[in-house]
Write a protein that holds these residues in place. Structure first.
Motif, PDB file in Angstrom:
ATOM      1  N   ILE A 110     -10.014  -9.420   3.648  1.00 23.31           N
ATOM      2  CA  ILE A 110      -9.566  -9.555   2.257  1.00 23.31           C
ATOM      3  C   ILE A 110      -8.620 -10.753   2.152  1.00 23.31           C
ATOM      4  O   ILE A 110      -8.800 -11.654   1.333  1.00 23.31           O
ATOM      5  CB  ILE A 110      -8.853  -8.257   1.790  1.00 23.31           C
TER       6      ILE A 110
ATOM      7  N   GLY B 136      -5.003   7.372   4.293  1.00 23.66           N
ATOM      8  CA  GLY B 136      -6.458   7.249   4.322  1.00 23.66           C
ATOM      9  C   GLY B 136      -7.006   6.970   5.703  1.00 23.66           C
ATOM     10  O   GLY B 136      -7.535   5.899   5.959  1.00 23.66           O
TER      11      GLY B 136
ATOM     12  N   ASN C  79     -12.661   3.449  -2.661  1.00 25.34           N
ATOM     13  CA  ASN C  79     -11.331   4.019  -2.514  1.00 25.34           C
ATOM     14  C   ASN C  79     -10.562   3.588  -3.760  1.00 25.34           C
ATOM     15  O   ASN C  79     -10.488   2.397  -4.027  1.00 25.34           O
ATOM     16  CB  ASN C  79     -10.677   3.433  -1.251  1.00 25.34           C
TER      17      ASN C  79
ATOM     18  N   SER D 151     -12.552   1.180  11.545  1.00 28.32           N
ATOM     19  CA  SER D 151     -11.438   2.096  11.261  1.00 28.32           C
ATOM     20  C   SER D 151     -11.920   3.452  10.768  1.00 28.32           C
ATOM     21  O   SER D 151     -11.477   4.496  11.266  1.00 28.32           O
ATOM     22  CB  SER D 151     -10.529   1.492  10.194  1.00 28.32           C
TER      23      SER D 151
ATOM     24  N   GLY E  14     -10.276  -4.260   8.716  1.00 28.13           N
ATOM     25  CA  GLY E  14     -10.971  -4.773   7.528  1.00 28.13           C
ATOM     26  C   GLY E  14     -10.060  -5.646   6.672  1.00 28.13           C
ATOM     27  O   GLY E  14     -10.493  -6.606   6.044  1.00 28.13           O
TER      28      GLY E  14
ATOM     29  N   LEU F 228     -17.558  -6.982   4.011  1.00 31.36           N
ATOM     30  CA  LEU F 228     -16.433  -6.473   4.814  1.00 31.36           C
ATOM     31  C   LEU F 228     -16.828  -5.094   5.334  1.00 31.36           C
ATOM     32  O   LEU F 228     -17.259  -4.225   4.579  1.00 31.36           O
ATOM     33  CB  LEU F 228     -15.181  -6.378   3.928  1.00 31.36           C
TER      34      LEU F 228
ATOM     35  N   ILE G 159     -16.487  -0.723   3.707  1.00 31.87           N
ATOM     36  CA  ILE G 159     -15.884  -0.087   4.884  1.00 31.87           C
ATOM     37  C   ILE G 159     -16.202   1.417   4.966  1.00 31.87           C
ATOM     38  O   ILE G 159     -16.111   2.017   6.035  1.00 31.87           O
ATOM     39  CB  ILE G 159     -14.366  -0.373   4.931  1.00 31.87           C
ATOM     40  N   TYR G 160     -16.605   2.015   3.815  1.00 27.15           N
ATOM     41  CA  TYR G 160     -16.972   3.441   3.840  1.00 27.15           C
ATOM     42  C   TYR G 160     -18.484   3.654   3.826  1.00 27.15           C
ATOM     43  O   TYR G 160     -18.954   4.756   3.518  1.00 27.15           O
ATOM     44  CB  TYR G 160     -16.342   4.166   2.641  1.00 27.15           C
TER      45      TYR G 160
ATOM     46  N   ASN H 255     -16.434  -2.670  -4.205  1.00 28.44           N
ATOM     47  CA  ASN H 255     -16.109  -1.706  -3.156  1.00 28.44           C
ATOM     48  C   ASN H 255     -16.937  -0.445  -3.387  1.00 28.44           C
ATOM     49  O   ASN H 255     -16.743   0.245  -4.375  1.00 28.44           O
ATOM     50  CB  ASN H 255     -14.603  -1.391  -3.186  1.00 28.44           C
TER      51      ASN H 255
ATOM     52  N   GLU I 238       0.881  -1.162   0.000  1.00 31.85           N
ATOM     53  CA  GLU I 238       0.000   0.000   0.000  1.00 31.85           C
ATOM     54  C   GLU I 238       0.920   1.214   0.000  1.00 31.85           C
ATOM     55  O   GLU I 238       1.563   1.512   1.013  1.00 31.85           O
ATOM     56  CB  GLU I 238      -0.889  -0.050   1.258  1.00 31.85           C
TER      57      GLU I 238
ATOM     58  N   PHE J  92      -8.453  -0.350  -4.105  1.00 32.26           N
ATOM     59  CA  PHE J  92      -7.604  -0.551  -2.924  1.00 32.26           C
ATOM     60  C   PHE J  92      -6.528  -1.592  -3.277  1.00 32.26           C
ATOM     61  O   PHE J  92      -6.856  -2.708  -3.681  1.00 32.26           O
ATOM     62  CB  PHE J  92      -8.497  -1.036  -1.778  1.00 32.26           C
TER      63      PHE J  92
ATOM     64  N   TYR K 142      -6.243  -5.673  -2.685  1.00 34.78           N
ATOM     65  CA  TYR K 142      -6.953  -6.745  -3.416  1.00 34.78           C
ATOM     66  C   TYR K 142      -5.991  -7.437  -4.384  1.00 34.78           C
ATOM     67  O   TYR K 142      -5.830  -8.649  -4.361  1.00 34.78           O
ATOM     68  CB  TYR K 142      -8.135  -6.199  -4.241  1.00 34.78           C
TER      69      TYR K 142
HETATM   70  C1  LIG Z   1     -11.426   0.015   0.574  1.00 33.43           C
HETATM   71  C2  LIG Z   1     -10.729  -0.347   1.832  1.00 33.43           C
HETATM   72  N1  LIG Z   1     -10.921  -1.560   2.369  1.00 33.43           N
HETATM   73  C3  LIG Z   1     -10.313  -1.937   3.491  1.00 33.43           C
HETATM   74  C4  LIG Z   1      -9.470  -1.099   4.170  1.00 33.43           C
HETATM   75  C5  LIG Z   1      -8.777  -1.603   5.397  1.00 33.43           C
HETATM   76  O1  LIG Z   1      -9.201  -1.046   6.553  1.00 33.43           O
HETATM   77  P1  LIG Z   1      -8.556  -1.434   7.956  1.00 33.43           P
HETATM   78  O2  LIG Z   1      -7.615  -0.332   8.319  1.00 33.43           O
HETATM   79  O3  LIG Z   1      -9.714  -1.554   8.874  1.00 33.43           O
HETATM   80  O4  LIG Z   1      -7.841  -2.740   7.803  1.00 33.43           O
HETATM   81  C6  LIG Z   1      -9.250   0.195   3.672  1.00 33.43           C
HETATM   82  C7  LIG Z   1      -8.324   1.124   4.360  1.00 33.43           C
HETATM   83  O5  LIG Z   1      -7.838   2.071   3.822  1.00 33.43           O
HETATM   84  C8  LIG Z   1      -9.890   0.578   2.468  1.00 33.43           C
HETATM   85  O6  LIG Z   1      -9.715   1.792   1.933  1.00 33.43           O
END
Ligand SMILES: Cc1ncc(COP(=O)(O)O)c(C=O)c1O
Length: 395
Positions: A110, A45, A181, A241, A106, A237, A211-212, A177, A20, A131, A134
């Motif tokens: 994955i 992020g 993101n 966070s 989260g 998922l 997650i958003y 997603n 990342e 993201f 993946y």
């Molecule tokens: C689309 C997406 N999924 C999952 C995550 C992971 O989140 P976590 O910090 O809870 O592992 C993020 C974090 O940036 C994200 O942007």
């Protein structure tokens, strides 16, 4: 004693592991700061807000009360119950506690989800730009990563006809997603129904990264999990966070059919043993406690999005759609004539603004940059002033 150091011969799979980039840019930006440079951080992020105080209190009290030991690999029953109730309401589908797997963030959903379901050579369709974890995990686990391009002219929703064309007998998993993101794109109700039609009754699972889902500025969140007959084919998922500004606590979850959840728990037993117990007690307060901080945070992100949107579209070479959710801006920079990575590097080195190259989110991110608006209005204005001056001087 040996005269030479043992050669480090890593397992071959390590060469397939991605990363990342946000964390790497953060390190570079911090190194510049250590040399005395002033940097505006728009690369990472995570909400810049503190975790709400009721959640912090609950976590601290839990530690004092002895929630400092191992717990069940699947998560504490009280949290699994709270998540099941919450998801039942928000996704309008009956979920039970045994369909919930609590994990540290989260991200493990994955990793574990792909690990549990996908064989070497199976195909996994995933959003690109998207993201980066993946693609990293699909490749790492020996599957074939099949990107579906998210296009700006479709507001970064996916093209269902393209999805149809990518699905074949080897497709094992499709990753969605929304809100997305890095683009802020959101699937509509019709998109979700069309995606379900496109998959039909094939033996394909969907990992729906939501997650958003609580950070939405326009429109409503739609989940494949809400559709009749789909619950058992979806791994949802979600986590704490982003919604509760709890990135460092490491708390997330997957909702899926109960038999699959037990396998995710086996992966937990083998890797983390369990998610930190006091963190989970704090999570119960997050879900069951006062939700006004979530609304306040969302409102503030919207204000910042609006400011950034107004200003970035006036800067030479930049044009930006208005994201509908999450807290990222993903401007098109093709008119600058600069490749994304080179432009992101130049903005950091010359202008003191840390942003990410669109290519950090996959090959289809070329031509874009990602700015996080999880920073104060003052800092966003400072960053925009700097980008504007840089553009006026260099373009
Ligand atoms: C689309 C997406 N999924 C999952 C995550 C992971 O989140 P976590 O910090 O809870 O592992 C993020 C974090 O940036 C994200 O942007």
């Amino acid at each position: 004693m040996r005269a030479t150091q043992t050669e480090l011969r890593l397992a071959r799979r390590m060469s397939r592991l991605g990363t990342e980039t946000a964390f790497e840019v953060l390190v570079k930006a911090r190194a510049l700061e250590a040399k005395g440079r002033d940097i505006v951080h728009l690369e990472i992020g995570e909400p810049d807000f503190d975790t709400p105080s009721n959640i912090i209190e609950a976590g601290a009290n839990a530690m004092r009360k002895g929630w400092t030991h191992y717990g069940p690999s699947a998560g504490l029953p009280a949290l699994r119950e709270a998540i099941a109730e919450d998801v039942s309401k928000s996704r309008r589908v009956k979920v039970t506690a045994d369909e919930v797997a609590v994990v540290p963030g989260g991200k493990p959903i994955i990793f574990f989800g792909i690990m549990a379901l996908v064989e070497e050579g199976d195909e996994v369709i995933y959003p690109n730009p998207g993201f980066p974890i993946y693609e990293s995990m699909i490749n790492f686990l020996g599957a074939k990563a099949v990107p579906i391009q998210l296009r700006e002219d479709m507001d970064f929703r996916l093209d269902v006809n393209e999805l149809k064309a990518l699905i074949n007998d080897r497709t094992k998993l499709i990753i969605l997603n929304s809100p997305q993101n890095p683009t802020g794109g959101m699937l509509t109700k019709d998109d979700v129904a069309d995606i379900a039609d496109a998959i039909g009754d094939r033996d394909i699972f969907v990992l729906s990264d939501e997650i958003y889902s609580r950070l939405i500025f326009e429109g409503e969140h739609h989940s494949l999990m809400s559709l009749d007959g789909w619950k058992d084919r979806v791994i949802l998922l979600d986590g704490f966070s982003k919604t509760y500004a709890m990135t460092g606590w490491r708390l997330g979850y997957g909702v899926m059919r109960a038999d699959l959840a037990t396998h995710i728990s086996r992966l937990m037993t083998n890797s983390n043993s369990c998610t930190a117990s006091f963190t989970q007690v704090a999570g119960v307060e997050g879900i069951r406690g006062d939700q006004s901080s979530v609304a306040r945070m969302c409102q503030e992100f919207k204000r910042r999005r609006d400011l950034f949107y107004e200003r970035i579209n006036k800067i030479k070479g930049f044009s930006c759609k208005k994201p509908k959710g999450a807290f990222y801006m993903f401007p098109n920079i093709t008119k600058t004539g600069w490749p994304s990575k080179k432009l992101a590097d130049a903005l950091l080195d010359d202008a003191g603004v840390a942003a990410l190259s669109g290519t950090a989110f996959g090959a289809f991110g070329e031509g874009y940059l990602r700015f996080s608006v999880a920073n104060s209005i003052e800092n966003l204005n400072k960053a925009l002033d700097r980008v504007e001056q840089w553009a006026n001087k260099n373009l």
